[in-house]
Motif scaffolding. Structure first.
Motif, short mmCIF file in Angstrom:
data_model
loop_
_atom_site.label_atom_id
_atom_site.label_comp_id
_atom_site.label_asym_id
_atom_site.label_seq_id
_atom_site.Cartn_x
_atom_site.Cartn_y
_atom_site.Cartn_z
N SER A 255 0.86 -1.18 0.00
CA SER A 255 0.00 0.00 0.00
C SER A 255 0.90 1.24 0.00
N LEU A 256 0.37 2.35 -0.52
CA LEU A 256 1.13 3.60 -0.62
C LEU A 256 0.53 4.61 0.35
N TYR A 257 1.25 5.70 0.61
CA TYR A 257 0.66 6.76 1.44
C TYR A 257 -0.49 7.40 0.68
N ASP A 258 -0.23 7.74 -0.57
CA ASP A 258 -1.30 8.21 -1.46
C ASP A 258 -0.82 8.12 -2.90
N GLU A 259 -1.66 8.56 -3.84
CA GLU A 259 -1.29 8.37 -5.25
C GLU A 259 -0.09 9.24 -5.68
N ASP A 260 0.24 10.25 -4.90
CA ASP A 260 1.44 11.05 -5.20
C ASP A 260 2.70 10.19 -5.23
N ASP A 261 2.67 9.11 -4.47
CA ASP A 261 3.85 8.23 -4.42
C ASP A 261 4.18 7.69 -5.81
N VAL A 262 3.15 7.39 -6.59
CA VAL A 262 3.38 6.87 -7.95
C VAL A 262 3.89 8.00 -8.85
N ALA A 263 3.27 9.17 -8.73
CA ALA A 263 3.67 10.31 -9.55
C ALA A 263 5.14 10.67 -9.27
N ARG A 264 5.50 10.68 -8.00
CA ARG A 264 6.89 11.00 -7.62
C ARG A 264 7.84 9.97 -8.23
N ASP A 265 7.45 8.73 -8.14
CA ASP A 265 8.29 7.64 -8.63
C ASP A 265 8.55 7.77 -10.13
N ILE A 266 7.50 8.08 -10.88
CA ILE A 266 7.64 8.21 -12.34
C ILE A 266 8.51 9.43 -12.67
N ALA A 267 8.31 10.52 -11.92
CA ALA A 267 9.12 11.73 -12.15
C ALA A 267 10.60 11.47 -11.87
N LEU A 268 10.86 10.54 -10.97
CA LEU A 268 12.26 10.20 -10.65
C LEU A 268 12.88 9.29 -11.72
N GLY A 269 12.06 8.84 -12.68
CA GLY A 269 12.62 8.11 -13.81
C GLY A 269 12.41 6.60 -13.78
N PHE A 270 11.52 6.12 -12.91
CA PHE A 270 11.33 4.67 -12.81
C PHE A 270 10.10 4.19 -13.58
N ASN A 271 10.15 2.93 -13.98
CA ASN A 271 8.99 2.21 -14.51
C ASN A 271 8.55 1.21 -13.44
N ILE A 272 7.27 0.88 -13.46
CA ILE A 272 6.76 -0.05 -12.45
C ILE A 272 6.17 -1.30 -13.09
N ILE A 273 6.66 -2.46 -12.68
CA ILE A 273 6.01 -3.74 -13.01
C ILE A 273 5.46 -4.28 -11.70
N LYS A 274 4.15 -4.42 -11.65
CA LYS A 274 3.52 -4.82 -10.39
C LYS A 274 3.53 -6.35 -10.23
N ALA A 275 3.44 -6.79 -8.98
CA ALA A 275 3.37 -8.23 -8.72
C ALA A 275 2.17 -8.83 -9.45
N ASN A 276 1.06 -8.11 -9.45
CA ASN A 276 -0.16 -8.62 -10.09
C ASN A 276 -0.06 -8.75 -11.60
N ASP A 277 0.91 -8.07 -12.20
CA ASP A 277 1.07 -8.17 -13.66
C ASP A 277 1.36 -9.60 -14.10
N ILE A 278 1.80 -10.41 -13.17
CA ILE A 278 2.14 -11.79 -13.53
C ILE A 278 0.90 -12.56 -13.99
N PHE A 279 -0.29 -12.16 -13.54
CA PHE A 279 -1.50 -12.88 -13.96
C PHE A 279 -1.74 -12.70 -15.46
N LYS A 280 -1.61 -11.46 -15.92
CA LYS A 280 -1.88 -11.20 -17.34
C LYS A 280 -0.68 -11.52 -18.21
N LEU A 281 0.51 -11.11 -17.74
CA LEU A 281 1.70 -11.23 -18.59
C LEU A 281 2.35 -12.60 -18.51
N GLY A 282 2.22 -13.26 -17.38
CA GLY A 282 2.98 -14.50 -17.15
C GLY A 282 4.45 -14.15 -16.93
N VAL A 283 5.25 -15.15 -16.60
CA VAL A 283 6.66 -14.86 -16.33
C VAL A 283 7.39 -14.39 -17.60
#
Ligand code: NAG
Length: 384
Positions: A255-283
Protein backbone atom coordinates in the motif's frame (compact mmCIF):
# COMPACT_ATOMS: atom_id res chain seq x y z
CA UNK A 1 43.00 -40.55 28.60
CA UNK A 2 45.89 -40.36 31.02
CA UNK A 3 48.24 -41.49 28.32
CA UNK A 4 47.08 -38.72 26.00
CA UNK A 5 47.71 -36.04 28.57
CA UNK A 6 51.10 -37.56 29.24
CA UNK A 7 52.16 -37.47 25.62
CA UNK A 8 50.91 -33.97 24.93
CA UNK A 9 52.69 -32.66 28.00
CA UNK A 10 55.80 -34.45 26.87
CA UNK A 11 55.42 -32.82 23.49
CA UNK A 12 55.26 -29.35 25.06
CA UNK A 13 58.39 -30.18 26.96
CA UNK A 14 60.07 -31.44 23.84
CA UNK A 15 59.14 -28.32 21.92
CA UNK A 16 60.48 -26.17 24.72
CA UNK A 17 63.73 -28.05 24.57
CA UNK A 18 64.01 -27.46 20.86
CA UNK A 19 63.09 -23.80 20.88
CA UNK A 20 65.13 -22.80 23.94
CA UNK A 21 68.74 -23.55 24.55
CA UNK A 22 68.12 -24.88 28.06
CA UNK A 23 66.12 -28.02 27.48
CA UNK A 24 65.32 -27.94 31.16
CA UNK A 25 62.15 -29.93 31.77
CA UNK A 26 62.30 -29.27 35.49
CA UNK A 27 61.10 -25.72 34.97
CA UNK A 28 57.69 -27.28 34.26
CA UNK A 29 57.44 -28.58 37.85
CA UNK A 30 55.34 -31.75 37.64
CA UNK A 31 56.44 -32.53 34.09
CA UNK A 32 57.58 -36.08 33.55
CA UNK A 33 61.14 -36.25 32.34
CA UNK A 34 61.47 -37.44 28.76
CA UNK A 35 64.47 -39.70 28.84
CA UNK A 36 66.28 -39.57 25.53
CA UNK A 37 66.47 -38.06 22.05
CA UNK A 38 65.05 -41.12 20.30
CA UNK A 39 61.80 -40.80 22.22
CA UNK A 40 61.57 -37.10 21.37
CA UNK A 41 62.08 -37.84 17.69
CA UNK A 42 59.23 -40.36 17.78
CA UNK A 43 56.87 -37.65 18.92
CA UNK A 44 57.36 -35.88 15.60
CA UNK A 45 56.64 -38.86 13.42
CA UNK A 46 53.58 -37.69 11.57
CA UNK A 47 51.45 -40.07 9.60
CA UNK A 48 51.53 -39.57 5.85
CA UNK A 49 48.32 -37.72 5.11
CA UNK A 50 46.18 -38.91 2.27
CA UNK A 51 44.38 -35.68 1.40
CA UNK A 52 40.62 -36.02 1.14
CA UNK A 53 39.16 -34.28 -1.87
CA UNK A 54 35.50 -34.54 -0.94
CA UNK A 55 34.45 -32.01 1.67
CA UNK A 56 30.73 -32.16 2.49
CA UNK A 57 28.83 -28.94 1.93
CA UNK A 58 27.77 -28.64 5.57
CA UNK A 59 31.38 -28.52 6.75
CA UNK A 60 33.77 -25.61 6.84
CA UNK A 61 33.78 -21.97 7.85
CA UNK A 62 30.96 -19.99 6.23
CA UNK A 63 31.95 -17.85 3.29
CA UNK A 64 29.50 -17.37 0.45
CA UNK A 65 29.26 -20.74 -1.31
CA UNK A 66 32.62 -21.79 0.18
CA UNK A 67 34.49 -19.13 -1.81
CA UNK A 68 37.97 -18.33 -0.55
CA UNK A 69 38.08 -15.54 2.01
CA UNK A 70 40.24 -12.61 0.94
CA UNK A 71 41.11 -9.66 3.15
CA UNK A 72 40.31 -7.34 0.26
CA UNK A 73 40.80 -4.11 2.20
CA UNK A 74 44.21 -4.96 3.60
CA UNK A 75 47.19 -3.15 2.16
CA UNK A 76 49.04 -5.48 -0.21
CA UNK A 77 46.09 -7.82 -0.75
CA UNK A 78 45.80 -8.87 -4.41
CA UNK A 79 42.89 -7.29 -6.31
CA UNK A 80 42.92 -9.89 -9.07
CA UNK A 81 39.40 -11.27 -8.62
CA UNK A 82 36.54 -10.88 -11.11
CA UNK A 83 33.66 -11.07 -8.64
CA UNK A 84 33.76 -9.90 -5.03
CA UNK A 85 31.13 -10.82 -2.44
CA UNK A 86 30.87 -8.48 0.54
CA UNK A 87 28.52 -8.17 3.49
CA UNK A 88 27.02 -4.87 4.62
CA UNK A 89 25.41 -5.62 7.99
CA UNK A 90 23.68 -2.24 8.26
CA UNK A 91 20.14 -2.22 9.68
CA UNK A 92 19.64 1.11 11.39
CA UNK A 93 17.44 2.51 8.64
CA UNK A 94 14.39 0.29 9.10
CA UNK A 95 10.81 1.45 9.62
CA UNK A 96 9.38 -1.80 11.05
CA UNK A 97 11.14 -4.98 12.21
CA UNK A 98 14.88 -4.75 12.88
CA UNK A 99 17.43 -7.52 12.42
CA UNK A 100 18.89 -7.35 8.89
CA UNK A 101 22.36 -6.86 10.39
CA UNK A 102 22.41 -10.65 10.69
CA UNK A 103 21.57 -10.98 6.99
CA UNK A 104 25.12 -11.44 5.67
CA UNK A 105 25.98 -14.26 8.05
CA UNK A 106 22.60 -15.96 7.51
CA UNK A 107 22.93 -15.76 3.72
CA UNK A 108 26.44 -17.22 3.90
CA UNK A 109 25.10 -20.02 6.09
CA UNK A 110 22.24 -20.53 3.62
CA UNK A 111 24.70 -20.73 0.72
CA UNK A 112 26.56 -23.80 1.99
CA UNK A 113 24.96 -26.22 -0.42
CA UNK A 114 25.77 -24.12 -3.47
CA UNK A 115 28.83 -25.28 -5.30
CA UNK A 116 28.08 -26.56 -8.76
CA UNK A 117 26.77 -26.46 -12.27
CA UNK A 118 23.78 -24.24 -13.05
CA UNK A 119 21.78 -26.30 -15.51
CA UNK A 120 19.46 -23.46 -16.58
CA UNK A 121 22.24 -20.95 -17.22
CA UNK A 122 24.61 -23.60 -18.57
CA UNK A 123 27.68 -22.86 -16.49
CA UNK A 124 29.47 -23.81 -13.30
CA UNK A 125 30.49 -20.37 -12.00
CA UNK A 126 32.92 -21.99 -9.56
CA UNK A 127 34.88 -23.73 -12.32
CA UNK A 128 35.21 -21.07 -14.93
CA UNK A 129 37.43 -18.25 -16.12
CA UNK A 130 36.20 -16.09 -13.24
CA UNK A 131 37.98 -15.78 -9.95
CA UNK A 132 35.60 -15.11 -7.07
CA UNK A 133 36.29 -14.20 -3.46
CA UNK A 134 34.34 -13.40 -0.32
CA UNK A 135 35.80 -10.27 1.27
CA UNK A 136 33.84 -10.62 4.50
CA UNK A 137 31.86 -7.71 5.90
CA UNK A 138 32.44 -4.00 5.52
CA UNK A 139 33.21 -2.58 8.99
CA UNK A 140 29.92 -1.23 10.31
CA UNK A 141 29.59 1.34 13.06
CA UNK A 142 26.03 0.81 14.28
CA UNK A 143 25.64 4.04 16.25
CA UNK A 144 25.74 6.56 13.43
CA UNK A 145 23.89 5.98 10.19
CA UNK A 146 25.83 8.82 8.58
CA UNK A 147 29.19 7.27 9.37
CA UNK A 148 28.04 3.73 8.57
CA UNK A 149 26.81 4.82 5.13
CA UNK A 150 30.14 6.52 4.53
CA UNK A 151 31.91 3.29 5.48
CA UNK A 152 29.90 1.33 2.91
CA UNK A 153 30.59 3.95 0.26
CA UNK A 154 34.33 4.15 1.00
CA UNK A 155 34.87 0.40 1.17
CA UNK A 156 32.91 -0.42 -1.97
CA UNK A 157 34.65 2.40 -3.84
CA UNK A 158 37.98 0.97 -2.76
CA UNK A 159 37.05 -2.37 -4.35
CA UNK A 160 35.59 -0.95 -7.53
CA UNK A 161 38.22 1.70 -8.23
CA UNK A 162 41.17 -0.67 -8.12
CA UNK A 163 44.26 -0.10 -10.25
CA UNK A 164 44.57 -1.93 -13.60
CA UNK A 165 45.30 -5.65 -13.18
CA UNK A 166 47.81 -7.70 -15.15
CA UNK A 167 46.80 -7.71 -18.81
CA UNK A 168 44.54 -4.66 -18.46
CA UNK A 169 45.38 -1.31 -20.06
CA UNK A 170 42.90 0.49 -17.86
CA UNK A 171 41.18 -0.19 -14.59
CA UNK A 172 38.18 -2.50 -14.79
CA UNK A 173 35.96 -2.79 -11.74
CA UNK A 174 35.18 -6.28 -10.44
CA UNK A 175 31.53 -7.33 -10.30
CA UNK A 176 30.21 -6.58 -6.84
CA UNK A 177 27.74 -8.72 -4.89
CA UNK A 178 26.56 -7.19 -1.63
CA UNK A 179 24.75 -9.08 1.12
CA UNK A 180 22.54 -6.73 3.14
CA UNK A 181 21.73 -5.23 5.46
CA UNK A 182 18.61 -3.14 5.09
CA UNK A 183 17.83 -1.34 1.84
CA UNK A 184 19.53 1.89 2.91
CA UNK A 185 22.82 0.31 1.79
CA UNK A 186 21.77 0.62 -1.84
CA UNK A 187 22.46 4.37 -1.81
CA UNK A 188 26.16 4.25 -0.85
CA UNK A 189 26.68 1.26 -3.17
CA UNK A 190 25.13 3.17 -6.10
CA UNK A 191 27.33 6.18 -5.31
CA UNK A 192 30.34 3.90 -5.71
CA UNK A 193 28.93 2.38 -8.91
CA UNK A 194 28.53 5.87 -10.34
CA UNK A 195 32.15 6.66 -9.51
CA UNK A 196 33.38 3.39 -11.02
CA UNK A 197 31.42 3.50 -14.30
CA UNK A 198 31.25 7.29 -14.78
CA UNK A 199 27.60 7.11 -15.63
CA UNK A 200 24.32 6.17 -14.00
CA UNK A 201 23.49 2.46 -13.87
CA UNK A 202 20.21 0.91 -14.96
CA UNK A 203 18.66 -0.23 -11.72
CA UNK A 204 16.36 -3.23 -11.68
CA UNK A 205 14.82 -3.08 -8.28
CA UNK A 206 12.93 -6.20 -7.16
CA UNK A 207 10.77 -5.22 -4.22
CA UNK A 208 7.21 -5.07 -2.94
CA UNK A 209 7.82 -1.35 -2.15
CA UNK A 210 8.90 1.44 -4.48
CA UNK A 211 11.55 2.82 -2.05
CA UNK A 212 11.27 6.31 -3.52
CA UNK A 213 9.43 7.86 -0.60
CA UNK A 214 10.43 11.46 0.06
CA UNK A 215 12.23 12.08 3.37
CA UNK A 216 9.57 14.63 4.40
CA UNK A 217 7.06 11.80 4.77
CA UNK A 218 8.99 10.53 7.77
CA UNK A 219 8.93 13.89 9.59
CA UNK A 220 12.72 14.03 9.63
CA UNK A 221 14.38 16.23 12.22
CA UNK A 222 18.04 15.63 11.48
CA UNK A 223 20.34 15.27 8.52
CA UNK A 224 20.90 11.59 9.35
CA UNK A 225 17.24 10.67 9.41
CA UNK A 226 16.78 11.81 5.81
CA UNK A 227 18.14 8.41 4.84
CA UNK A 228 16.27 5.19 5.57
CA UNK A 229 15.32 1.94 3.88
CA UNK A 230 12.19 3.48 2.35
CA UNK A 231 14.02 6.02 0.22
CA UNK A 232 17.42 4.94 -1.13
CA UNK A 233 16.13 5.26 -4.70
CA UNK A 234 14.65 8.70 -4.06
CA UNK A 235 18.10 10.00 -3.13
CA UNK A 236 19.87 7.92 -5.77
CA UNK A 237 17.69 9.30 -8.57
CA UNK A 238 18.11 12.87 -7.29
CA UNK A 239 21.87 12.40 -7.12
CA UNK A 240 21.96 11.19 -10.75
CA UNK A 241 23.05 7.66 -9.90
CA UNK A 242 20.15 5.92 -11.67
CA UNK A 243 19.56 5.81 -15.43
CA UNK A 244 16.42 7.84 -16.03
CA UNK A 245 13.72 5.96 -17.97
CA UNK A 246 15.49 2.59 -18.27
CA UNK A 247 15.32 1.69 -14.57
CA UNK A 248 12.43 -0.12 -12.94
CA UNK A 249 10.80 -1.69 -9.94
CA UNK A 250 9.53 -5.24 -10.28
CA UNK A 251 7.08 -6.94 -7.91
CA UNK A 252 5.42 -3.81 -6.47
CA UNK A 253 2.32 -4.39 -4.34
CA UNK A 254 2.54 -2.60 -0.97
CA UNK A 255 0.00 0.00 0.00
CA UNK A 256 1.13 3.60 -0.62
CA UNK A 257 0.66 6.76 1.44
CA UNK A 258 -1.30 8.21 -1.46
CA UNK A 259 -1.29 8.37 -5.25
CA UNK A 260 1.44 11.05 -5.20
CA UNK A 261 3.85 8.23 -4.42
CA UNK A 262 3.38 6.87 -7.95
CA UNK A 263 3.67 10.31 -9.55
CA UNK A 264 6.89 11.00 -7.62
CA UNK A 265 8.29 7.64 -8.63
CA UNK A 266 7.64 8.21 -12.34
CA UNK A 267 9.12 11.73 -12.15
CA UNK A 268 12.26 10.20 -10.65
CA UNK A 269 12.62 8.11 -13.81
CA UNK A 270 11.33 4.67 -12.81
CA UNK A 271 8.99 2.21 -14.51
CA UNK A 272 6.76 -0.05 -12.45
CA UNK A 273 6.01 -3.74 -13.01
CA UNK A 274 3.52 -4.82 -10.39
CA UNK A 275 3.37 -8.23 -8.72
CA UNK A 276 -0.16 -8.62 -10.09
CA UNK A 277 1.07 -8.17 -13.66
CA UNK A 278 2.14 -11.79 -13.53
CA UNK A 279 -1.50 -12.88 -13.96
CA UNK A 280 -1.88 -11.20 -17.34
CA UNK A 281 1.70 -11.23 -18.59
CA UNK A 282 2.98 -14.50 -17.15
CA UNK A 283 6.66 -14.86 -16.33
CA UNK A 284 7.73 -14.59 -19.98
CA UNK A 285 5.66 -11.44 -20.36
CA UNK A 286 7.34 -9.87 -17.36
CA UNK A 287 10.76 -10.70 -18.78
CA UNK A 288 9.74 -9.20 -22.12
CA UNK A 289 8.55 -6.01 -20.42
CA UNK A 290 11.87 -5.76 -18.58
CA UNK A 291 13.76 -6.10 -21.87
CA UNK A 292 11.62 -3.34 -23.42
CA UNK A 293 12.44 -0.97 -20.57
CA UNK A 294 16.16 -1.81 -20.54
CA UNK A 295 16.75 -1.43 -24.28
CA UNK A 296 19.55 -3.22 -26.17
CA UNK A 297 21.49 -5.73 -24.09
CA UNK A 298 24.81 -4.78 -25.72
CA UNK A 299 24.62 -1.18 -24.43
CA UNK A 300 23.39 -2.14 -20.98
CA UNK A 301 24.89 -1.37 -17.59
CA UNK A 302 22.62 -3.12 -15.12
CA UNK A 303 22.58 -3.17 -11.34
CA UNK A 304 20.16 -5.60 -9.62
CA UNK A 305 18.86 -4.78 -6.19
CA UNK A 306 16.76 -7.57 -4.69
CA UNK A 307 14.74 -6.89 -1.58
CA UNK A 308 13.84 -10.35 -0.33
CA UNK A 309 10.32 -9.07 0.43
CA UNK A 310 9.60 -9.20 -3.31
CA UNK A 311 8.92 -12.90 -2.64
CA UNK A 312 5.70 -13.88 -0.95
CA UNK A 313 6.16 -14.00 2.85
CA UNK A 314 4.95 -17.60 2.88
CA UNK A 315 8.25 -18.41 1.17
CA UNK A 316 10.42 -15.61 2.59
CA UNK A 317 9.10 -14.77 6.05
CA UNK A 318 12.39 -13.44 7.44
CA UNK A 319 12.20 -9.81 6.45
CA UNK A 320 11.54 -6.42 7.98
CA UNK A 321 8.36 -5.37 6.13
CA UNK A 322 6.59 -8.41 4.67
CA UNK A 323 3.81 -7.88 2.10
CA UNK A 324 1.45 -10.64 1.02
CA UNK A 325 0.73 -11.37 -2.64
CA UNK A 326 4.30 -11.74 -3.87
CA UNK A 327 6.15 -13.82 -6.47
CA UNK A 328 6.88 -17.45 -5.75
CA UNK A 329 10.52 -18.49 -5.55
CA UNK A 330 10.44 -20.40 -8.85
CA UNK A 331 8.87 -17.41 -10.62
CA UNK A 332 11.55 -15.12 -9.25
CA UNK A 333 14.39 -17.39 -10.31
CA UNK A 334 12.89 -17.72 -13.78
CA UNK A 335 12.41 -13.95 -14.15
CA UNK A 336 15.99 -13.31 -13.02
CA UNK A 337 17.37 -15.71 -15.62
CA UNK A 338 15.63 -13.67 -18.28
CA UNK A 339 18.45 -11.15 -17.80
CA UNK A 340 21.23 -13.47 -18.92
CA UNK A 341 22.22 -11.43 -21.97
CA UNK A 342 22.64 -8.16 -20.09
CA UNK A 343 25.75 -6.60 -18.62
CA UNK A 344 25.16 -7.22 -14.92
CA UNK A 345 27.77 -5.16 -13.08
CA UNK A 346 26.54 -5.57 -9.54
CA UNK A 347 23.80 -6.89 -7.32
CA UNK A 348 22.61 -7.02 -3.76
CA UNK A 349 20.14 -9.03 -1.72
CA UNK A 350 18.83 -6.99 1.18
CA UNK A 351 16.34 -7.10 4.06
CA UNK A 352 17.01 -10.67 5.15
CA UNK A 353 16.30 -10.57 8.89
CA UNK A 354 16.98 -14.17 9.97
CA UNK A 355 15.38 -13.89 13.42
CA UNK A 356 11.98 -14.16 11.68
CA UNK A 357 12.94 -17.13 9.55
CA UNK A 358 11.64 -20.66 10.01
CA UNK A 359 13.88 -23.27 11.60
CA UNK A 360 14.27 -24.58 8.05
CA UNK A 361 16.10 -21.34 7.04
CA UNK A 362 13.84 -20.85 4.03
CA UNK A 363 14.67 -17.18 3.56
CA UNK A 364 18.43 -17.65 3.84
CA UNK A 365 18.43 -20.48 1.30
CA UNK A 366 16.36 -18.39 -1.05
CA UNK A 367 18.61 -15.32 -0.75
CA UNK A 368 21.66 -17.48 -1.47
CA UNK A 369 20.01 -19.15 -4.46
CA UNK A 370 19.04 -15.82 -6.01
CA UNK A 371 22.67 -14.71 -5.76
CA UNK A 372 23.78 -18.01 -7.32
CA UNK A 373 21.50 -17.35 -10.32
CA UNK A 374 22.93 -13.87 -10.86
CA UNK A 375 26.50 -14.99 -10.22
CA UNK A 376 26.05 -17.69 -12.86
CA UNK A 377 24.80 -15.12 -15.38
CA UNK A 378 27.65 -12.73 -14.58
CA UNK A 379 30.13 -15.49 -15.34
CA UNK A 380 28.25 -16.81 -18.39
CA UNK A 381 28.00 -13.40 -20.07
CA UNK A 382 31.67 -12.70 -19.57
CA UNK A 383 32.82 -16.07 -20.90
CA UNK A 384 35.76 -15.74 -23.26
C1 NAG B 1 13.85 12.04 -16.13
O1 NAG B 1 13.51 12.39 -17.43
C2 NAG B 1 12.27 13.07 -17.53
C3 NAG B 1 11.91 13.23 -19.01
O2 NAG B 1 12.98 13.72 -19.75
C4 NAG B 1 12.35 14.38 -16.78
O3 NAG B 1 11.12 15.06 -16.83
C5 NAG B 1 12.71 14.10 -15.33
O4 NAG B 1 12.92 15.30 -14.63
C6 NAG B 1 13.97 13.25 -15.24
N1 NAG B 1 14.17 12.84 -13.86
C7 NAG B 1 15.32 12.94 -13.24
C8 NAG B 1 15.35 12.51 -11.80
O5 NAG B 1 16.34 13.32 -13.78
Amino acid sequence: MRKTIFSSLALVGALASVSTAHGDYEEYGQMPIVSGPSEITNLFERPILEKDTYVPSFAGISTFAHLPYRQCWEEGSADDYDIAVIGAPYDIGVTFRTGARFGPSAIREGSKRIKGYNMEVGINPFRSWASMVDCGDVPFEPFSSEHAMKQIEDYTKYLLLRPPQIGESESKPPRLITLGGDHTILLPVLRSMRAAYNKPVQVIHFDSHVDTWAPEIYNVKSQQSKYNHGNPLYHAAKEGLVANGTSMHVGIRSSLYDEDDVARDIALGFNIIKANDIFKLGVDGIVERMHEILGPAEDSLVYLSIDIDVIDPSMAPATGTPETGGFLTREMRYILRGLKDYNLVGMDVVEVAPAYDTQAQLTSFLAADLIYEVMSMMVKSGEQ
